[in-house]
Enzyme design. Structure first.
Site, PDB file in Angstrom:
ATOM      1  N   LYS A  38       0.717  -1.343   0.474  1.00 35.70           N
ATOM      2  CA  LYS A  38       0.198   0.011   0.411  1.00 35.70           C
ATOM      3  C   LYS A  38       1.370   1.090  -0.244  1.00 35.70           C
ATOM      4  O   LYS A  38       1.496   1.203   0.094  1.00 35.70           O
ATOM      5  CB  LYS A  38      -1.012  -0.016   1.137  1.00 35.70           C
ATOM      6  CG  LYS A  38      -1.986   0.987   1.621  1.00 35.70           C
ATOM      7  CD  LYS A  38      -2.706   1.140   2.221  1.00 35.70           C
ATOM      8  CE  LYS A  38      -4.132   2.193   2.459  1.00 35.70           C
ATOM      9  NZ  LYS A  38      -4.723   2.000   3.823  1.00 35.70           N
ATOM     10  N   SER A 113      -9.527   1.566   2.705  1.00 33.32           N
ATOM     11  CA  SER A 113      -8.792   2.524   1.668  1.00 33.32           C
ATOM     12  C   SER A 113      -7.751   1.286   1.276  1.00 33.32           C
ATOM     13  O   SER A 113      -7.077   2.410   0.843  1.00 33.32           O
ATOM     14  CB  SER A 113      -8.376   3.633   2.787  1.00 33.32           C
ATOM     15  OG  SER A 113      -7.210   2.966   3.829  1.00 33.32           O
ATOM     16  N   SER A 137      -9.768  -0.833   7.351  1.00 35.04           N
ATOM     17  CA  SER A 137      -9.664  -0.350   6.047  1.00 35.04           C
ATOM     18  C   SER A 137      -8.191  -1.671   5.093  1.00 35.04           C
ATOM     19  O   SER A 137      -8.440  -1.504   3.795  1.00 35.04           O
ATOM     20  CB  SER A 137      -8.206   0.619   5.684  1.00 35.04           C
ATOM     21  OG  SER A 137      -9.183   1.797   6.120  1.00 35.04           O
TER      22      SER A 137
END
Length: 435
Positions: A38, A113, A137
């Site tokens: 990420k 996210s 997330s």
């Protein structure tokens, strides 16, 4: 023996922000395994933008602890994945680099996210990925994309190198297609880190077990309350029945603190965000300032140009909650509510070993279907309690509604990640692929 892998997977889902076509890898537990990271986790080899214009062009001078561990285990870090800007969102639509699409249905969101990481795994571009979980997330995109995602116990995986959004809530964790791969990744990334003062020495050396006979599972009624799609609830109830058929003892229970958990979460994370993101002022980090202007004008322009709408909204709300005269009314009460959530978990874990429920109240919705921030925040209601309490939680696929995956969420006591993973593994072995 060191070798070079070729990463040539097409990316029609906008899962990656940056990538490498030729990647060195060595020997170890994850030798030859392509892994995506990420974009809020620091890497020397890539830009780290947090999905934001304000960090465009920033390449950290160091690797996050988890990245160092992965590379030492022979993994090939092939790229940085798309995300909601600074982790603020539930859909990966709030990225300065455009939205990520759900590989299961490209008209729908992948969740957020960590949507880029989940999409990369679900599409088969990589075998595993790293995400971060502040209020769900990792688990949300895992549920929406039909893969497995784990939020470890707070402190079990080092957060050194994770760009801070809400320090007291967020945790780095793995996403993969199977529970076995999630467990394998945990073996590598769980190591004490002296550079992270919250890091706890609790190595993960677990051998998976599908035997859950005698494990007590509590099912809070609040996890099936208003707002939860009855079809999602039905799929999760059937998954819990499967766990019961494997020998688990399932009991109904109550978790009254759920009424205030979402409000406590958002006040806490927005307050911490307003403090953490103050450094992006064009002097320390961020777009260059016009030094000839008054500092407050230049500061304002940098942040308006660099931050997206959702980030600016959360900074302003967090600043308000911390301001003189309102601190006790909002932030102080949020901390009381957070303690009540922790107390509820402690009370429940006196009589059960795990807590089960849906990961998300609905399946993935259409892109741009939700434009109201409040309705978006409400979708996090089932995932935020685990972050407030710091306990481990996993999402494992357990069926589908409208041909879209549904996630079963299992939560356990702090530092009993192994038990959570075992229960998910038992279900996965019994139910088979649900994707």
């Amino acid at each position: 023996m060191a070798e070079t892998l070729v990463f040539d997977a097409e990316d029609p889902y906008n899962a990656f922000i940056s990538r490498r076509d030729r990647v060195p890898c060595g020997e170890g537990r994850l030798s030859g395994c392509m892994i995506a990271v990420k974009d809020n986790i620091s890497t020397r080899a890539f830009e780290t933008t947090c999905g934001s214009r304000i960090l465009k062009g920033y390449t950290p001078p160091y690797d996050a602890h988890v990245v160092t561990l992965l590379e030492a285990a022979g993994a090939a870090i092939v790229g940085k994945t798309n995300m909601d800007e600074f982790g603020m969102g539930t859909t990966t639509e709030n990225s300065a680099f455009g939205p990520t699409l759900n590989p299961r249905d490209t008209t729908r969101v992948p969740g957020g996210s960590s949507g880029g990481s989940a999409a990369a795994v679900a599409a088969g571009m990589v075998r595993m990925a790293l995400g971060s979980d502040t209020g769900g997330s990792i688990r949300c995109p895992a549920a929406f994309c039909g893969i497995v995602g784990l939020k470890p116990t707070y402190g079990r995986v080092s957060r050194f190198g994770l760009v801070a959004y809400a320090n007291s809530l967020e945790q780095i964790g793995p996403l993969a297609g199977t529970v076995e791969d999630v467990s394998r990744m945990m073996e590598v990334i769980t190591a004490h880190d002296p550079w992270d003062s919250t890091s706890v020495c609790a190595p993960y050396t677990h051998r998976l077990s599908g035997d859950i006979r005698g494990i007590r599972i509590g099912v809070p009624a609040e996890f099936f309350g208003p707002g939860v799609d009855p079809r999602v609830a039905d799929a999760v109830r059937k998954a819990i029945d499967t766990l019961a058929s494997l020998g688990a003892e399932v009991t109904e229970c109550r978790m009254p603190s759920m009424e205030y958990a979402l409000a406590a979460y958002y006040v806490t994370c927005m307050s911490e965000a307003s403090s953490n993101l103050a450094r992006y002022d064009g002097v320390r980090y961020g777009l260059p300032s016009d030094y000839k202007r008054a500092w407050h004008d230049a500061f304002q322009d940098v942040r308006r140009a660099g931050f997206g709408k959702e980030v600016r909204r959360r900074i302003m709300l967090g600043t308000f909650a911390l301001s003189s005269g309102y601190y006790g009314r909002y932030y102080g009460k949020a901390q009381v509510a957070r303690q009540n959530v922790k107390a509820d978990f402690a009370r429940l874990f006196d009589s059960v070993d795990l807590i089960a429920g849906p990961t998300m109240p609905t399946v993935a919705w259409k892109l741009r279907e939700k434009s109201d921030p409040l309705s978006m925040y409400l979708s996090d209601i089932l995932t935020v309690p685990a972050n407030l309490a710091g306990v481990p939680a996993i999402s494992v696929p357990c069926g589908s509604v409208d041909a879209m995956p549904v996630g079963l969420q299992l939560m356990g006591r702090a530092f009993e990640d192994e038990r959570v993973i075992d229960a998910a593994y038992a279900y996965e072995q019994e139910a088979g692929p649900c994707r």
